[in-house]
Design an enzyme around this catalytic site. Structure first.
Site, PDB file in Angstrom:
ATOM      1  N   CYS A   1      -4.205   7.107   5.286  1.00 31.14           N
ATOM      2  CA  CYS A   1      -3.980   6.800   3.894  1.00 31.14           C
ATOM      3  C   CYS A   1      -5.391   6.907   3.320  1.00 31.14           C
ATOM      4  O   CYS A   1      -5.348   7.265   1.895  1.00 31.14           O
ATOM      5  CB  CYS A   1      -3.513   5.306   3.600  1.00 31.14           C
ATOM      6  SG  CYS A   1      -4.592   4.137   4.713  1.00 31.14           S
TER       7      CYS A   1
ATOM      8  N   GLU B   1       0.889  -1.224  -0.081  1.00 30.25           N
ATOM      9  CA  GLU B   1       0.049   0.091  -0.088  1.00 30.25           C
ATOM     10  C   GLU B   1       1.030   1.206  -0.147  1.00 30.25           C
ATOM     11  O   GLU B   1       1.755   1.441   0.951  1.00 30.25           O
ATOM     12  CB  GLU B   1      -0.862   0.270   1.268  1.00 30.25           C
ATOM     13  CG  GLU B   1      -1.752   1.044   1.291  1.00 30.25           C
ATOM     14  CD  GLU B   1      -2.829   1.316   2.362  1.00 30.25           C
ATOM     15  OE1 GLU B   1      -2.789   2.377   2.931  1.00 30.25           O
ATOM     16  OE2 GLU B   1      -3.185   0.154   2.992  1.00 30.25           O
TER      17      GLU B   1
END
Length: 532
Positions: free
Chosen positions: A298, A261
């Site tokens: 995020c 990620e």
């Protein structure tokens, strides 16, 4: 304070580092002062010991009974809940995240809940996706990699994404693979306490002692060497784009799977009807999401697309007022602060204008004023790469657009993101614009969201916490949500003509556990021969 370093969880024991290349301590983000004990920076000998130990138990763990794996996950979850006071105090000291609301009220129960969800998925066998073709004599399912999984934890989730407790950890263990956890240096004492609980649960359950190991820190070169070691089965990484891509490149050369990620700006499209209905409330909602956790998510809304004209002007004015009145936010570290400032410079150099920049930054530690910038659609489309720079912190960019068609052009200009949001009017007046913009945005995001900010990530089997590159390294997988997250750390095993008694349990003719299986093209829980 003594510089004697804390021990490593390595080869099934708590042992001093064999080859420490130095020590480090956590820092209180609110003051910048060092806190807590010293932890070792590992050298090659410690990394080799951990890798060799994990390789040595990989086959034993792969052969372990699923019930034993599930029991470990449940016992560990119970231990985390029972130790909440200690864990929350440690994480608050090392991250400055709010203790009652964020850590105890949200992230800690999410962490233990993920472990229990993984346990249920193990007991149900559903993550293995059994497939049986009786006419061809073929049977297949997902099975352990029979190799170690290396997990890198991020700085922004000391529990829910911790390398030794988070979703990647739960997924890798559920797939019956050993884990080598690389803790984040921002919260080593929190990670140490979690590792102590994990080790105790491992011993109690009777799984191989080296199935779970943890290293606190090592330098980048050693990390790349480890990522490129073919004895690894896979890597789970959450962090910066540059760091993740470097690890992925090293892993790719060795044939090691890397699930990374990397970065996401999570565009939010505010359609005119929604602003007419509730523009002032949306300005507050947007500000709250941008500054939640000091913007260190995020899924932080890094870009909002706002219509040109009066209704958009009112939203911009209200949002700017919120940012201008905001107190400085505490971020995790000097490194986060430095990168935040660099990202702001990139945005400004690309033509973004600062609309509001909070109150003056005062006090010790790592602080930055919440900041709102703005650019028009033409400027964004002329320089989309620079203006999509992820700024990890309480910062967002507004892009002013004229109509649905221009918003759709903006949507097509976005890189891959974890999320994309469209706010629509409740009366349906925005639905035509929604259809046009969503069609452009859908291929570019992992999760398409209607009329709520993207910050929250529900732990659900239907969740996709993933997305197209560069938000992640692969658009077909999620790091949150069982059983899908488990499948990243599995291999497809096919059996051709193997006698029934020699097959794995979920591929045999009888199905006493009631596992959903795809038999001759249809999903059923029946035994082979009884399925219609």
């Amino acid at each position: 304070m003594s510089l004697a370093a804390e021990p490593l969880l390595i080869a099934g024991q708590w042992l001093p580092a064999r080859e420490s290349l130095g020590v480090f301590r956590a820092r209180d983000p609110g003051t910048g002062d060092e806190i807590g004990p010293s932890f070792p920076v590992c050298g090659p000998a410690d990394v080799e010991t951990a890798l060799s130990a994990a390789v040595a138990v990989a086959d034993e763990l792969a052969a372990a009974a699923p019930e034993k794996i599930a029991t470990f996950l449940d016992v560990y979850a119970d231990a985390i809940d029972a130790d909440a006071d200690t864990l929350v105090a440690l994480a608050h000291a090392e991250t400055a995240l709010p203790a009652p609301t964020r850590l105890r009220g949200n992230e800690l129960p999410r962490t233990s809940g993920q472990l229990r969800q993984a346990a249920r998925a193990v007991r149900g066998y559903g993550w293995t996706q059994p497939v049986i073709d009786t006419s061809a004599g073929l049977r297949a399912h997902l099975a352990p990699l029979s190799k170690p999984v290396l997990i890198f934890g991020p700085n922004n989730f000391p529990f829910a994404f911790n390398a030794i407790a988070g979703s990647d950890f739960a997924s890798a263990i559920a797939a019956r693979n050993p884990v080598i956890a690389k803790a984040h240096p921002s919260h080593p004492a929190t990670s140490q306490r979690l590792a102590q609980l994990a080790h105790a649960a491992l011993v109690k359950t009777g799984l191989p002692a080296a199935a779970v190991q943890m290293l606190y820190h090592f330098d980048n070169a050693l990390g790349l060497a480890l990522a490129g070691d073919a004895r690894l089965g896979a890597i789970g990484f959450t962090g910066s784009r540059s760091g993740g891509l470097a690890l992925k490149a090293a892993a790719d050369r060795a044939g090691v799977l890397c699930y990374a990620e990397l970065s996401s700006v999570n565009p939010v499209f505010l359609l005119p009807g929604a602003l007419v209905e509730r523009g002032q409330a949306l300005a507050q909602e947007f500000f709250a999401s941008c500054t939640l956790g000091s913007g260190q998510f995020c899924t932080n809304p890094g870009i909002a697309i706002v219509p040109a004209g009066t209704v958009g002007d009112a939203f911009v004015s209200a949002a700017s007022a919120h940012f201008a009145a905001a107190a400085p936010s505490v971020v995790f570290s000097q490194g986060v602060l430095d990168h935040l400032r660099q990202g702001l410079s990139v945005l400004r150099d690309a033509g973004a204008q600062v609309l509001a920049s909070g109150n003056a930054v005062e006090g010790p530690g790592y602080r930055h004023a919440p900041t709102l910038l703005c650019v028009d659609a033409a400027a964004f489309l002329a320089n989309p790469r620079a203006l999509q720079t992820e700024v990890f912190g309480p910062v967002s960019l507004l892009v002013r657009a004229s109509g649905a068609d221009e918003m759709a052009r903006l949507a097509r200009g976005f890189e891959g993101n974890l999320t994309g949001t469209l706010y629509r009017a409740a009366d349906g007046s925005d639905d035509a614009a929604w259809t046009v913009i969503a069609a452009a945005l859908r291929p570019r995001v992992g999760r398409l969201i209607a009329s709520k900010m993207p910050t929250g990530v529900t732990v659900s089997p239907a969740m996709n916490h993933g997305g197209p590159f560069p938000s992640t390294g692969h658009p077909g997988f999620t790091s949150v949500g069982m059983p899908a997250a488990i499948r990243r750390f599995a291999a497809l095993h096919s059996y051709d003509g193997v006698p029934d008694a020699l097959l794995p349990p979920e591929l045999r003719d009888r199905n006493p556990g009631g596992v959903p299986r795809l038999i001759d093209g249809g999903w059923t829980t029946a035994d082979v021969g009884a399925a219609s």
